[in-house]
Design an enzyme around this catalytic site. Structure first.
Site, PDB file in Angstrom:
ATOM      1  N   ARG A 104       0.852  -1.193   0.000  1.00  0.00           N
ATOM      2  CA  ARG A 104       0.000   0.000   0.000  1.00  0.00           C
ATOM      3  C   ARG A 104       0.883   1.237   0.000  1.00  0.00           C
ATOM      4  O   ARG A 104       1.791   1.344   0.824  1.00  0.00           O
ATOM      5  CB  ARG A 104      -0.857   0.042   1.272  1.00  0.00           C
ATOM      6  CG  ARG A 104      -1.856  -1.047   1.359  1.00  0.00           C
ATOM      7  CD  ARG A 104      -2.892  -0.745   2.397  1.00  0.00           C
ATOM      8  NE  ARG A 104      -2.356  -0.360   3.702  1.00  0.00           N
ATOM      9  CZ  ARG A 104      -3.094  -0.062   4.731  1.00  0.00           C
ATOM     10  NH1 ARG A 104      -4.410  -0.068   4.628  1.00  0.00           N
ATOM     11  NH2 ARG A 104      -2.559   0.257   5.881  1.00  0.00           N
ATOM     12  N   ASP A 200       0.734  -4.106  12.396  1.00  0.00           N
ATOM     13  CA  ASP A 200       1.245  -4.342  11.038  1.00  0.00           C
ATOM     14  C   ASP A 200       1.692  -5.799  10.925  1.00  0.00           C
ATOM     15  O   ASP A 200       2.718  -6.207  11.499  1.00  0.00           O
ATOM     16  CB  ASP A 200       2.424  -3.389  10.749  1.00  0.00           C
ATOM     17  CG  ASP A 200       2.826  -3.447   9.285  1.00  0.00           C
ATOM     18  OD1 ASP A 200       3.104  -4.555   8.780  1.00  0.00           O
ATOM     19  OD2 ASP A 200       2.848  -2.387   8.638  1.00  0.00           O
ATOM     20  N   ASP A 203       5.296  -6.506   9.474  1.00  0.00           N
ATOM     21  CA  ASP A 203       6.372  -6.156  10.416  1.00  0.00           C
ATOM     22  C   ASP A 203       6.425  -7.131  11.581  1.00  0.00           C
ATOM     23  O   ASP A 203       7.514  -7.518  12.023  1.00  0.00           O
ATOM     24  CB  ASP A 203       6.156  -4.729  10.944  1.00  0.00           C
ATOM     25  CG  ASP A 203       6.561  -3.690   9.916  1.00  0.00           C
ATOM     26  OD1 ASP A 203       7.347  -4.026   9.010  1.00  0.00           O
ATOM     27  OD2 ASP A 203       6.074  -2.541  10.016  1.00  0.00           O
TER      28      ASP A 203
HETATM   29  C1  PRP Z   1      -0.717  -5.084   4.392  1.00  0.00           C
HETATM   30  C2  PRP Z   1      -1.487  -6.398   4.435  1.00  0.00           C
HETATM   31  C3  PRP Z   1      -2.339  -6.317   3.204  1.00  0.00           C
HETATM   32  C4  PRP Z   1      -2.650  -4.846   3.111  1.00  0.00           C
HETATM   33  C5  PRP Z   1      -4.040  -4.629   3.615  1.00  0.00           C
HETATM   34  O1  PRP Z   1       0.336  -5.156   3.531  1.00  0.00           O
HETATM   35  O2  PRP Z   1      -0.678  -7.528   4.477  1.00  0.00           O
HETATM   36  O3  PRP Z   1      -1.682  -6.768   2.042  1.00  0.00           O
HETATM   37  O4  PRP Z   1      -1.706  -4.167   3.956  1.00  0.00           O
HETATM   38  O5  PRP Z   1      -4.420  -3.338   3.429  1.00  0.00           O
HETATM   39  P1  PRP Z   1      -5.550  -2.893   2.404  1.00  0.00           P
HETATM   40  O6  PRP Z   1      -6.696  -3.827   2.575  1.00  0.00           O
HETATM   41  O7  PRP Z   1      -5.879  -1.491   2.846  1.00  0.00           O
HETATM   42  O8  PRP Z   1      -4.984  -2.921   1.015  1.00  0.00           O
HETATM   43  P2  PRP Z   1       1.385  -3.937   3.371  1.00  0.00           P
HETATM   44  O9  PRP Z   1       0.943  -2.988   2.304  1.00  0.00           O
HETATM   45  O10 PRP Z   1       1.656  -3.344   4.718  1.00  0.00           O
HETATM   46  O11 PRP Z   1       2.645  -4.644   2.793  1.00  0.00           O
HETATM   47  P3  PRP Z   1       3.581  -5.777   3.469  1.00  0.00           P
HETATM   48  O12 PRP Z   1       2.770  -7.041   3.569  1.00  0.00           O
HETATM   49  O13 PRP Z   1       4.687  -5.882   2.479  1.00  0.00           O
HETATM   50  O14 PRP Z   1       4.037  -5.283   4.812  1.00  0.00           O
HETATM   51  N1  URA Z   2      -1.969  -3.879   7.070  1.00  0.00           N
HETATM   52  C1  URA Z   2      -1.632  -4.414   8.259  1.00  0.00           C
HETATM   53  O1  URA Z   2      -0.634  -5.125   8.363  1.00  0.00           O
HETATM   54  N2  URA Z   2      -2.402  -4.152   9.305  1.00  0.00           N
HETATM   55  C2  URA Z   2      -3.489  -3.389   9.225  1.00  0.00           C
HETATM   56  O2  URA Z   2      -4.166  -3.180  10.239  1.00  0.00           O
HETATM   57  C3  URA Z   2      -3.825  -2.834   7.983  1.00  0.00           C
HETATM   58  C4  URA Z   2      -3.046  -3.105   6.918  1.00  0.00           C
END
Ligand code: PRP
Ligand code: URA
Length: 209
Positions: A104, A200, A203
């Site tokens: 995102r 998150d 993370d």
């Molecule tokens: C997080 C999560 C989803 C997304 C959800 O990923 O794992 O993929 O956010 O959010 P949304 O429904 O508003 O799109 P992130 O973008 O943090 O990436 P990552 O998994 O690489 O940390």
């Molecule tokens: N991605 C995450 O990892 N956690 C949230 O709550 C939303 C988006």
């Protein structure tokens, strides 16, 4: 809200509570995501068709059932969806695994696609898209859209925590996709995080913060 199934098995609910706890550290968090995913995949695969076969037991012939129909493919959304893969594969070791990279944009919250590698026969498979968090729903919708453009016809979405906004977005854009989750949380904060959620997921899984 339509087409959403909350898996309320006590083992799943207990482990989700441990995942929500801010004191749960990376090693345990990773193990719990894997365990919950394995338990959830039991329900996600409930509608798999069976066919009757004859099996020779040591004492005779049994009319028994084996899984038939389309084979399964699991597609984690990178990064956090990766944490759910091995739990699924424990129950369905023959499933093929594709990867879709979406993150995102932290300012706009819009999904940005950066990677994709799918099994060659993805269109002939029942696909389960994996992502622990369904927040705004942007990432899941973009991954599902991409799969449909490639010709995939049967898609389920498995997440741990879903927001009502995220469910509504998937329902609106992809009414054919059933969402399986372990909890529905009502609110997103100004940064698009699910509240209370679990923070998150990427993370916490990979220890990057
Ligand atoms: C997080 C999560 C989803 C997304 C959800 O990923 O794992 O993929 O956010 O959010 P949304 O429904 O508003 O799109 P992130 O973008 O943090 O990436 P990552 O998994 O690489 O940390
Ligand atoms: N991605 C995450 O990892 N956690 C949230 O709550 C939303 C988006």
């Amino acid at each position: 809200m339509e087409n959403v199934i909350v898996l309320d098995h006590p083992l799943i609910q207990h482990k989700i509570s441990l995942l929500r706890d801010k004191n749960t550290r990376t090693k345990e968090f990773r193990e719990l995501v894997s365990e919950v995913s394995m338990l959830m995949s039991y329900e996600v695969t409930r509608s798999m068709p069976l066919k009757e076969v004859e099996i020779d037991t040591p004492l005779g012939v049994a009319n028994a059932n084996i899984i038939s129909g389309k084979k399964l493919g699991v597609i984690p959304i990178l990064r956090a969806g990766l944490g759910m893969v091995d739990g699924m594969l424990k129950l369905i070791p023959m499933a093929k695994v594709g990867h879709i990279g979406v993150y995102r944009n932290p300012e706009t919250l819009e999904p940005v696609e950066y990677y994709c590698k799918l099994p060659e026969d993805v269109c002939e498979r029942e696909i389960v898209v994996l992502d622990p968090m369904l927040a705004t729903g942007g990432s899941a919708c973009s991954a599902i859209e991409y799969l449909k453009e490639k010709g995939v016809e049967s898609i389920k979405l498995m997440c741990l925590i879903a927001s009502t906004d995220g469910i509504e977005k998937v329902n609106k854009n992809h009414p054919d996709v059933t969402i399986f989750c372990a909890a529905i949380d009502g609110r997103l904060n100004e940064k698009g995080y699910i509240v209370p959620g679990l923070g998150d997921a990427g993370d916490r899984l990979f220890g990057t913060k």
